[in-house]
Write a protein that holds these residues in place. Structure first.
Motif, short mmCIF file in Angstrom:
data_model
loop_
_atom_site.label_atom_id
_atom_site.label_comp_id
_atom_site.label_asym_id
_atom_site.label_seq_id
_atom_site.Cartn_x
_atom_site.Cartn_y
_atom_site.Cartn_z
N GLN A 1 0.83 -1.20 0.00
CA GLN A 1 0.00 0.00 0.00
C GLN A 1 0.86 1.25 0.00
N TYR A 2 0.30 2.33 -0.56
CA TYR A 2 1.00 3.60 -0.65
C TYR A 2 0.03 4.73 -0.30
N GLY A 3 0.56 5.82 0.17
CA GLY A 3 -0.28 6.97 0.47
C GLY A 3 -0.68 7.71 -0.80
N ASP A 4 -1.78 8.46 -0.71
CA ASP A 4 -2.22 9.27 -1.84
C ASP A 4 -1.92 10.73 -1.52
N ASP A 5 -0.80 11.24 -2.04
CA ASP A 5 -0.31 12.57 -1.68
C ASP A 5 -0.69 13.65 -2.69
N LEU A 6 -0.51 13.36 -3.97
CA LEU A 6 -0.78 14.35 -5.02
C LEU A 6 -1.62 13.73 -6.12
N LEU A 7 -2.53 14.52 -6.67
CA LEU A 7 -3.29 14.11 -7.86
C LEU A 7 -3.01 15.13 -8.94
N LEU A 8 -2.36 14.69 -10.01
CA LEU A 8 -2.01 15.55 -11.14
C LEU A 8 -2.94 15.22 -12.29
N VAL A 9 -3.56 16.25 -12.87
CA VAL A 9 -4.52 16.05 -13.96
C VAL A 9 -4.14 16.93 -15.14
N SER A 10 -4.12 16.34 -16.31
CA SER A 10 -3.88 17.06 -17.56
C SER A 10 -5.15 17.00 -18.41
N GLN A 11 -5.33 17.95 -19.32
CA GLN A 11 -6.50 17.90 -20.18
C GLN A 11 -6.38 16.81 -21.23
N ASP A 12 -5.15 16.39 -21.53
CA ASP A 12 -4.91 15.37 -22.54
C ASP A 12 -4.12 14.21 -21.94
N SER A 13 -4.04 13.13 -22.69
CA SER A 13 -3.22 11.99 -22.27
C SER A 13 -1.78 12.44 -22.09
N LEU A 14 -1.17 11.95 -21.02
CA LEU A 14 0.22 12.30 -20.76
C LEU A 14 1.14 11.52 -21.68
N SER A 15 2.12 12.20 -22.23
CA SER A 15 3.10 11.52 -23.08
C SER A 15 4.09 10.75 -22.21
N GLU A 16 4.83 9.85 -22.82
CA GLU A 16 5.83 9.10 -22.07
C GLU A 16 6.90 10.03 -21.50
N ASP A 17 7.25 11.06 -22.28
CA ASP A 17 8.25 12.02 -21.80
C ASP A 17 7.73 12.80 -20.60
N ASP A 18 6.46 13.22 -20.68
CA ASP A 18 5.86 13.94 -19.55
C ASP A 18 5.86 13.08 -18.29
N LEU A 19 5.44 11.83 -18.46
CA LEU A 19 5.37 10.93 -17.32
C LEU A 19 6.76 10.69 -16.73
N ALA A 20 7.74 10.54 -17.60
CA ALA A 20 9.11 10.31 -17.13
C ALA A 20 9.63 11.51 -16.34
N THR A 21 9.29 12.72 -16.80
CA THR A 21 9.72 13.92 -16.09
C THR A 21 9.03 14.03 -14.73
N ILE A 22 7.72 13.74 -14.70
CA ILE A 22 6.96 13.83 -13.46
C ILE A 22 7.48 12.84 -12.43
N THR A 23 7.62 11.60 -12.84
CA THR A 23 7.99 10.54 -11.89
C THR A 23 9.49 10.51 -11.61
N GLY A 24 10.26 11.27 -12.39
CA GLY A 24 11.71 11.33 -12.18
C GLY A 24 12.16 12.47 -11.29
N VAL A 25 11.20 13.21 -10.73
CA VAL A 25 11.54 14.34 -9.84
C VAL A 25 12.37 13.85 -8.65
N THR A 26 13.39 14.61 -8.33
CA THR A 26 14.21 14.26 -7.17
C THR A 26 14.18 15.39 -6.15
#
Length: 416
Positions: free
Chosen positions: A78-103
């Motif tokens: 199980q994991y906590g639900d901390d942030l909900l990010l919503v885009s008007q369009d489908s997220l691209s692979e590059d967008d997802l990689a940038t979002i989930t790659g945040v350090t």
């Protein structure tokens, strides 16, 4: 027993583990399926459960046409639900990689995530959030009482919808237990406690496609040991503040909205053409500030029969004019009182809530206010009501908690 299609029997709600509740299916057997790893590492893609479920007599499936493979037994992750990010369009692979790659300070800022398709639907002048999810993955972010509620996730996989127990009176099913989502009807399979703040109804990916939700346009994020506010700031720095709506769900849990943050509504169904993507910012006092570009593109002031000058959504105007013109030719103009007209477009939350109404989009109007208060039968002439319905309007007098002054756009009708 074999597979059960839409002929379901409504039975009393029964208590299950964790205080959850379930509407019983007329079927027997226990769903079986392979468990899968969650997106604990953002670089690893989780296995999808979007494949069509096979006809298995041991698996109760409510709606085979909208079923996906069942998620299988819960493995306890199980994991906590901390942030909900919503885009008007489908997220691209590059967008997802940038979002989930945040350090953050050299460590991963996104400890776990799951993608979902996200939008809104309207019930009795209130806008509700709906998410189409991978049941086996999404359950890990919903809290212990919901995540361990196995039958809920099997029901969602089988083509049903789950809603929070707290919204049982708002998301009113019909006499057979179906929830109307635009022109579709989805059987309510489970009432659950807790869940993810900002999500009012949960369906599977097959239903997401049928409803026209933007595919994988949202990401539910667990930030692990990192501050959600810091991770949000990092994402905003990477994309700009107006690229996505990013809500801190701990704040949403407390107040129902993340104040001062950019938000967007993505209605499905009849409203999708008339609304598009509605961008706004909560500004306090129950008010919102819509994106000026949206207002310029959608809101107009025109003269209509009986009422005179009104400000509404431009998509509403042709049907409103047609309805009022027919009321005039039917010699019923005196049944509508211009001095008791309470407006069409006003961008704010419904009083006492953090929910948008169709007035926020300029797609509803209130007539003859003094004699048609909420919770009453009202004094609205029923022939006038019938004419409005003919021209694509729903009437609040038909609702479970009546609002007979209220008319709202329900479908697009071309006056010709």
């Amino acid at each position: 027993m074999g597979l059960v299609r839409r002929a379901l029997t409504s039975r009393p709600v029964v208590g299950l583990a964790g205080g959850a509740a379930l509407l019983a299916l007329s079927a027997c057997g226990t769903p079986q399926g392979a468990d899968k790893d969650p997106k604990a590492d953002p670089s690893e893609a989780a296995a999808s459960t979007s494949a069509t479920a096979k006809a298995d007599p041991t698996t109760p499936v409510a709606d085979p046409a909208h079923a996906v493979a069942p998620p299988g037994p819960f493995d306890g992750k199980q994991y906590g639900d901390d942030l909900l990010l919503v885009s008007q369009d489908s997220l691209s692979e590059d967008d997802l990689a940038t979002i989930t790659g945040v350090t953050v300070r050299g460590k991963k800022g996104v400890a776990a995530y799951t993608q979902l398709s996200y939008g809104q639907f309207s019930v009795e002048n209130k806008l509700f959030n709906i998410a189409a999810v991978d049941p086996g993955d999404y359950r890990r972010f919903t809290g212990n009482g919901s995540a361990t509620f196995q039958e809920q996730w099997d029901r969602i996989a089988g083509g049903e919808v789950a809603i929070p127990k707290t919204l049982e009176k708002d998301l009113v099913p019909d006499s057979e237990g179906y929830l109307a989502v635009d022109e579709e009807k989805i059987h309510i399979g489970a009432l659950f406690p807790g869940g993810v703040d900002g999500v009012d109804a949960v369906v599977n990916t097959k239903w997401g496609q049928a409803l026209g939700l933007p595919e994988d346009n949202a990401v539910l994020i667990n930030t692990g040991l990192s501050s959600p506010q810091v991770v949000r700031k990092k994402i905003e720095n990477a994309f700009g503040k107006d690229r996505f709506s990013i809500s801190a769900l701990d704040i949403v849990a407390q107040s129902g909205i993340d104040p001062g943050t950019y938000q967007q509504a993505i209605p499905v169904g009849a409203f999708s053409d008339a609304v598009g993507v509605f961008r706004y910012t909560p500004i306090g006092g129950g008010r919102i500030a819509p994106d000026p570009a949206w207002v310029k593109a959608h809101i107009v002031t025109e003269v209509v029969p009986i009422l005179g000058s009104v400000t509404c959504n431009k998509y509403l105007m042709p049907q409103l004019k047609a309805a009022l013109a027919e009321i005039v030719t039917s010699k019923l103009a005196d049944k509508i009182h211009p001095g008791e007209y309470a407006g069409c477009y006003y961008p704010r939350f419904i009083a006492g809530s953090t929910q948008l109404s169709n007035h926020s989009f300029g797609l509803a109007l209130d007539l003859n206010v003094p004699g048609n208060q909420r919770g009453t039968v009202g004094q609205m002439d029923r022939v006038v009501v019938a004419i409005f319905k003919k021209w694509g309007f729903a009437w609040g007098g038909d609702w479970a908690y009546t609002d007979p002054m209220h008319f709202e756009l329900a479908r697009i009708v071309n006056p010709g």
